[in-house]
Design a protein around this motif. Sequence first.
Motif, PDB file in Angstrom:
ATOM      1  N   PRO A   1       0.795  -1.231   0.000  1.00 50.26           N
ATOM      2  CA  PRO A   1       0.000   0.000   0.000  1.00 50.26           C
ATOM      3  C   PRO A   1       0.827   1.280   0.000  1.00 50.26           C
ATOM      4  CG  PRO A   1       0.276  -0.749   2.236  1.00 50.26           C
ATOM      5  CD  PRO A   1       1.102  -1.682   1.377  1.00 50.26           C
ATOM      6  N   PHE A   2       1.966   1.266  -0.675  1.00 48.94           N
ATOM      7  CA  PHE A   2       2.904   2.382  -0.585  1.00 48.94           C
ATOM      8  C   PHE A   2       2.930   3.273  -1.824  1.00 48.94           C
ATOM      9  CE2 PHE A   2       4.728  -1.280   1.788  1.00 48.94           C
ATOM     10  CZ  PHE A   2       4.507  -0.790   3.068  1.00 48.94           C
ATOM     11  N   ARG A   3       2.279   2.855  -2.899  1.00 53.92           N
ATOM     12  CA  ARG A   3       2.339   3.597  -4.152  1.00 53.92           C
ATOM     13  C   ARG A   3       1.621   4.945  -4.022  1.00 53.92           C
ATOM     14  NH1 ARG A   3      -0.697  -1.070  -7.275  1.00 53.92           N
ATOM     15  NH2 ARG A   3      -2.004  -0.600  -5.461  1.00 53.92           N
ATOM     16  N   PRO A   4       1.969   5.902  -4.879  1.00 51.10           N
ATOM     17  CA  PRO A   4       1.292   7.208  -4.774  1.00 51.10           C
ATOM     18  C   PRO A   4      -0.219   7.116  -4.903  1.00 51.10           C
ATOM     19  CG  PRO A   4       2.710   7.075  -6.732  1.00 51.10           C
ATOM     20  CD  PRO A   4       3.045   5.924  -5.870  1.00 51.10           C
TER      21      PRO A   4
ATOM     22  N   ASP B   1       9.577   4.279  19.779  1.00 53.21           N
ATOM     23  CA  ASP B   1       8.269   3.684  20.045  1.00 53.21           C
ATOM     24  C   ASP B   1       7.818   2.752  18.919  1.00 53.21           C
ATOM     25  OD1 ASP B   1       8.021   4.930  22.468  1.00 53.21           O
ATOM     26  OD2 ASP B   1       6.745   6.561  21.745  1.00 53.21           O
ATOM     27  N   ARG B   2       8.255   3.049  17.677  1.00 55.66           N
ATOM     28  CA  ARG B   2       7.815   2.213  16.552  1.00 55.66           C
ATOM     29  C   ARG B   2       8.978   1.715  15.689  1.00 55.66           C
ATOM     30  NH1 ARG B   2       2.765   4.736  13.419  1.00 55.66           N
ATOM     31  NH2 ARG B   2       2.673   2.551  12.717  1.00 55.66           N
ATOM     32  N   ALA B   3      10.213   1.913  16.157  1.00 58.64           N
ATOM     33  CA  ALA B   3      11.377   1.554  15.339  1.00 58.64           C
ATOM     34  C   ALA B   3      11.440   0.066  15.035  1.00 58.64           C
ATOM     35  CB  ALA B   3      12.667   2.002  16.027  1.00 58.64           C
ATOM     36  N   GLY B   4      10.823  -0.756  15.874  1.00 55.45           N
ATOM     37  CA  GLY B   4      10.846  -2.192  15.650  1.00 55.45           C
ATOM     38  C   GLY B   4       9.837  -2.682  14.626  1.00 55.45           C
ATOM     39  N   GLU B   5       8.979  -1.786  14.142  1.00 56.51           N
ATOM     40  CA  GLU B   5       7.982  -2.174  13.142  1.00 56.51           C
ATOM     41  C   GLU B   5       8.604  -2.258  11.754  1.00 56.51           C
ATOM     42  OE1 GLU B   5       4.509   0.270  13.110  1.00 56.51           O
ATOM     43  OE2 GLU B   5       4.434   0.446  15.303  1.00 56.51           O
ATOM     44  N   TYR B   6       8.077  -3.174  10.951  1.00 55.60           N
ATOM     45  CA  TYR B   6       8.453  -3.252   9.546  1.00 55.60           C
ATOM     46  C   TYR B   6       7.279  -2.800   8.681  1.00 55.60           C
ATOM     47  CZ  TYR B   6      12.502  -6.193  10.703  1.00 55.60           C
ATOM     48  OH  TYR B   6      13.682  -6.679  11.209  1.00 55.60           O
ATOM     49  N   PRO B   7       7.485  -1.788   7.825  1.00 59.21           N
ATOM     50  CA  PRO B   7       6.466  -1.525   6.805  1.00 59.21           C
ATOM     51  C   PRO B   7       6.354  -2.764   5.908  1.00 59.21           C
ATOM     52  CG  PRO B   7       8.044   0.280   6.959  1.00 59.21           C
ATOM     53  CD  PRO B   7       8.616  -0.864   7.736  1.00 59.21           C
ATOM     54  N   ARG B   8       5.137  -3.254   5.688  1.00 62.24           N
ATOM     55  CA  ARG B   8       4.973  -4.540   5.024  1.00 62.24           C
ATOM     56  C   ARG B   8       4.266  -4.407   3.681  1.00 62.24           C
ATOM     57  NH1 ARG B   8       6.192  -8.911   8.123  1.00 62.24           N
ATOM     58  NH2 ARG B   8       6.689  -8.417  10.319  1.00 62.24           N
ATOM     59  N   ILE B   9       4.873  -4.978   2.662  1.00 64.57           N
ATOM     60  CA  ILE B   9       4.253  -5.074   1.343  1.00 64.57           C
ATOM     61  C   ILE B   9       3.125  -6.098   1.442  1.00 64.57           C
ATOM     62  CG2 ILE B   9       4.634  -5.740  -1.055  1.00 64.57           C
ATOM     63  CD1 ILE B   9       7.632  -4.961  -0.568  1.00 64.57           C
ATOM     64  N   VAL B  10       1.946  -5.720   0.967  1.00 65.81           N
ATOM     65  CA  VAL B  10       0.784  -6.602   1.090  1.00 65.81           C
ATOM     66  C   VAL B  10       0.641  -7.438  -0.177  1.00 65.81           C
ATOM     67  CG1 VAL B  10      -1.709  -6.706   1.399  1.00 65.81           C
ATOM     68  CG2 VAL B  10      -0.356  -5.000   2.648  1.00 65.81           C
TER      69      VAL B  10
ATOM     70  N   LEU C   1      12.397  -9.857   2.988  1.00 65.72           N
ATOM     71  CA  LEU C   1      11.361  -8.862   2.753  1.00 65.72           C
ATOM     72  C   LEU C   1      10.256  -9.034   3.786  1.00 65.72           C
ATOM     73  CD1 LEU C   1      11.137  -9.272  -1.113  1.00 65.72           C
ATOM     74  CD2 LEU C   1      11.903  -7.197   0.048  1.00 65.72           C
ATOM     75  N   ALA C   2       9.792  -7.935   4.321  1.00 67.66           N
ATOM     76  CA  ALA C   2       8.659  -7.970   5.253  1.00 67.66           C
ATOM     77  C   ALA C   2       7.375  -7.831   4.447  1.00 67.66           C
ATOM     78  CB  ALA C   2       8.776  -6.843   6.265  1.00 67.66           C
ATOM     79  N   VAL C   3       6.477  -8.798   4.570  1.00 63.81           N
ATOM     80  CA  VAL C   3       5.245  -8.804   3.793  1.00 63.81           C
ATOM     81  C   VAL C   3       4.057  -9.068   4.720  1.00 63.81           C
ATOM     82  CG1 VAL C   3       6.486  -9.651   1.759  1.00 63.81           C
ATOM     83  CG2 VAL C   3       5.265 -11.280   3.241  1.00 63.81           C
ATOM     84  N   GLU C   4       2.895  -8.942   4.122  1.00 56.71           N
ATOM     85  CA  GLU C   4       1.662  -9.340   4.803  1.00 56.71           C
ATOM     86  C   GLU C   4       0.772 -10.011   3.768  1.00 56.71           C
ATOM     87  OE1 GLU C   4      -2.339  -7.304   6.704  1.00 56.71           O
ATOM     88  OE2 GLU C   4      -0.410  -6.260   6.913  1.00 56.71           O
ATOM     89  N   PHE C   5       0.278 -11.188   4.078  1.00 55.19           N
ATOM     90  CA  PHE C   5      -0.652 -11.872   3.189  1.00 55.19           C
ATOM     91  C   PHE C   5      -2.059 -11.360   3.473  1.00 55.19           C
ATOM     92  CE2 PHE C   5       2.967 -14.795   3.344  1.00 55.19           C
ATOM     93  CZ  PHE C   5       3.190 -14.950   1.982  1.00 55.19           C
TER      94      PHE C   5
ATOM     95  N   PRO D   1       1.142 -11.144   8.876  1.00 54.80           N
ATOM     96  CA  PRO D   1       2.536 -10.796   8.609  1.00 54.80           C
ATOM     97  C   PRO D   1       3.420 -12.015   8.401  1.00 54.80           C
ATOM     98  CG  PRO D   1       2.059 -10.580  10.945  1.00 54.80           C
ATOM     99  CD  PRO D   1       0.746 -10.858  10.273  1.00 54.80           C
ATOM    100  N   ALA D   2       4.464 -11.813   7.596  1.00 57.48           N
ATOM    101  CA  ALA D   2       5.438 -12.873   7.351  1.00 57.48           C
ATOM    102  C   ALA D   2       6.704 -12.246   6.776  1.00 57.48           C
ATOM    103  CB  ALA D   2       4.878 -13.920   6.386  1.00 57.48           C
ATOM    104  N   PHE D   3       7.723 -13.071   6.639  1.00 65.66           N
ATOM    105  CA  PHE D   3       8.967 -12.669   5.987  1.00 65.66           C
ATOM    106  C   PHE D   3       9.246 -13.638   4.849  1.00 65.66           C
ATOM    107  CE2 PHE D   3       9.246 -11.228  10.372  1.00 65.66           C
ATOM    108  CZ  PHE D   3       9.581  -9.896  10.209  1.00 65.66           C
ATOM    109  N   VAL D   4       9.809 -13.102   3.764  1.00 66.14           N
ATOM    110  CA  VAL D   4      10.137 -13.906   2.588  1.00 66.14           C
ATOM    111  C   VAL D   4      11.602 -13.674   2.244  1.00 66.14           C
ATOM    112  CG1 VAL D   4       9.686 -14.297   0.140  1.00 66.14           C
ATOM    113  CG2 VAL D   4       7.786 -13.759   1.687  1.00 66.14           C
ATOM    114  N   GLN D   5      12.329 -14.760   2.017  1.00 69.94           N
ATOM    115  CA  GLN D   5      13.722 -14.642   1.584  1.00 69.94           C
ATOM    116  C   GLN D   5      13.996 -15.673   0.495  1.00 69.94           C
ATOM    117  OE1 GLN D   5      16.551 -14.388   4.758  1.00 69.94           O
ATOM    118  NE2 GLN D   5      18.277 -13.995   3.384  1.00 69.94           N
ATOM    119  N   THR D   6      14.836 -15.290  -0.461  1.00 65.31           N
ATOM    120  CA  THR D   6      15.097 -16.140  -1.627  1.00 65.31           C
ATOM    121  C   THR D   6      16.586 -16.190  -1.931  1.00 65.31           C
ATOM    122  OG1 THR D   6      14.661 -14.200  -3.010  1.00 65.31           O
ATOM    123  CG2 THR D   6      12.849 -15.756  -2.715  1.00 65.31           C
ATOM    124  N   TRP D   7      16.985 -17.267  -2.649  1.00 70.30           N
ATOM    125  CA  TRP D   7      18.378 -17.457  -3.040  1.00 70.30           C
ATOM    126  C   TRP D   7      18.447 -18.139  -4.403  1.00 70.30           C
ATOM    127  CZ3 TRP D   7      16.277 -18.523   1.647  1.00 70.30           C
ATOM    128  CH2 TRP D   7      16.847 -17.974   2.812  1.00 70.30           C
ATOM    129  N   PHE D   8      19.510 -17.848  -5.143  1.00 73.32           N
ATOM    130  CA  PHE D   8      19.931 -18.645  -6.293  1.00 73.32           C
ATOM    131  C   PHE D   8      21.255 -19.322  -5.948  1.00 73.32           C
ATOM    132  CE2 PHE D   8      17.614 -15.839  -9.592  1.00 73.32           C
ATOM    133  CZ  PHE D   8      16.552 -16.727  -9.655  1.00 73.32           C
TER     134      PHE D   8
END
Length: 623
Positions: free
Chosen positions: A138-141, A460-469, A506-510, A592-599
């Motif tokens: 929800p970050f787009r203009p 107060d909120r530094a531990g939060e991750y903005p999450r891509i939905v 990446l910090a995400v939210e399903f 909320p969840a985290f996603v990580q990938t590798w090649f």
Amino acid sequence: MKSFPVSTFVHCLFVLSTTIFAETGSADERPNVIVLMPDDVSHKVFTYYNPDSTSQTPNIDGLARTSVRLTDFHVSPSCAPTRAAALTGRSNSVSGIWHTIAGRSLLRNDEITMADVFKHNGYATGMVGKWHLGDNYPFRPKDRGFEYVAWTKGGGLGQQPDYWGNMNHVAHYWVNDQLIEMTDEDDGLEGAFVTNTMFNRAFEFMQQSKSNRKPFFLYLPTAAAHSPWPKAPGDARSGLNAKPATVENIDKNVGRLLSFLNDQTLAENTILIFFTDNGSGEFIYRGGKISYYDGGTRVPSYVRWPAGGLGGDGKGRDVATLTSHIDWLPTLMDMIGLQDVSDRPEKLNFHGQSFKSFLDDDPSNDSGAAFKNRKITICNMRKDNFQKYHQFSVKKDQWEGETITHKWRLTRKDAKSKWELWDVLADRAQEKNLIEQPGNEAIIEELKQAYEDWYQLVADRAGEYPRIVLGHPAEPETQLNSHDFHNQELWNHKIVAEGKTGSGFLAVEFAKSGDYSFDLRRWPKEVADQSTLTTAPDGKVFDGKGVPTAIDVASARIKIWNGDDVYFDQRKDANSDADGVPFVVQDLPAGPAFVQTWFYDSDGEPNGAVYYNYAKPVASGGQ
């Protein structure tokens, strides 16, 4: 498209308003508002301040002469932080943005923007240029209050989320979700160039708003003159290098803007605000971009509005009061009479204050002690996790009656470094550290306490991750970008082209529970017909020197988790002739969840990176 010639005489620019709204109240008489913010330029390049500048900037110089000039105006030391602070009226660090990459350039989805406020008040809202506050929902203009959007992605042309191969002179961009290839338009300037194109789109937005008889708010942050500069614009003076030519091109487009406003009879009642997004190279002040000294934060800022009685021919003047990016939104609301959005939470209260009363030449109505005694804290963090005492400045004016007697700066490099105190009214180059000078104990303690108070708001909120939905109807398929990796810096097309190895989470939210597909790729979809996992597309990217190189991709891995719960962790062999390595993950829970990938290469070692990962829900009954 109509040609808008460069106006060599700057007529009518920026302005922060006055009382016209309170007096008239008619929607048709409300002023239009333009916020114009060039990128990575400051005092050094403008001939108003530096007659020896390589760039010639007659239009911006004329604007400065005929405007109200804020001479002690501060922004954050880099791109995304300044954008967040200006658009919210709040400290960017408190709103979660303290870097330009690494997931720390995503504006928290509960923040309220300038566009939200103007839209709430019945304005048409438009964003044209470089956004740099998130490329996904929800970050787009368009998610943050803007109804018309023309933009490039990431933090500049050729950055990893941007359309592949984008440079100043050759680009694709988006207008309201439609992908458009840049062309050389009939705009009076030779050659295709992104700054020209974006000003053309801005003119279209303003014309449409005028036709609809609706006041408009236009946010116009240019991508120029951010690096790289692979090629000078087509209108460049002979022998001029690409960067100064790019600055001159910005100036020509400012001239086009002024002519457009005059031609459309919009100039008189348009508030046009100008400031740049960070300092850029030592000149008048100490430091430059990403410096916490004044050279990184103190930038030119002008405002003009003829109908509001500010600026105009022979009416330019300086305002020396300490002001900053967080002040523009509350000041505009005060000057125009805008109502805030309904039910603003207390935790989202403004940190900026209105400086409306300082814009006229009558000191008797200036704001009182609450404004004059305030402190402004700005830091240069540029790390994934916020660190206390890292590269900051606390700023304060000291007044005696109507006179500023000191302009204090309390600075510190990090928690292990000594404190520094400067009075930039007497020492604008910040060469004389006054921290040990007797008599300064009280101001030192006052500024230290101001930092502690500010830091508590951040903490107060530094531990939060903005999450891509993921899986939201507003974005059916999400392009997850290495630009936003936490703990890893893989942020531009040149890095992708070279195949630099790395991985971050990446910090995400399903948005909903269910099955999701993930398509792990080396290259973006727009070059799928030119490449595979193990081959490279043609051409050069980023600075015009980055050459795409093939790498060995034999397998891929994706891990999805939240806390101690690992939802999925699987490695799969790659088809070397395919564009990506597909995974289907079943029964993912909403939230909320985290996603990580590798090649990995044929020897099983990490190689390259999953720079692009396309995620979407799996439709019922199929993939």
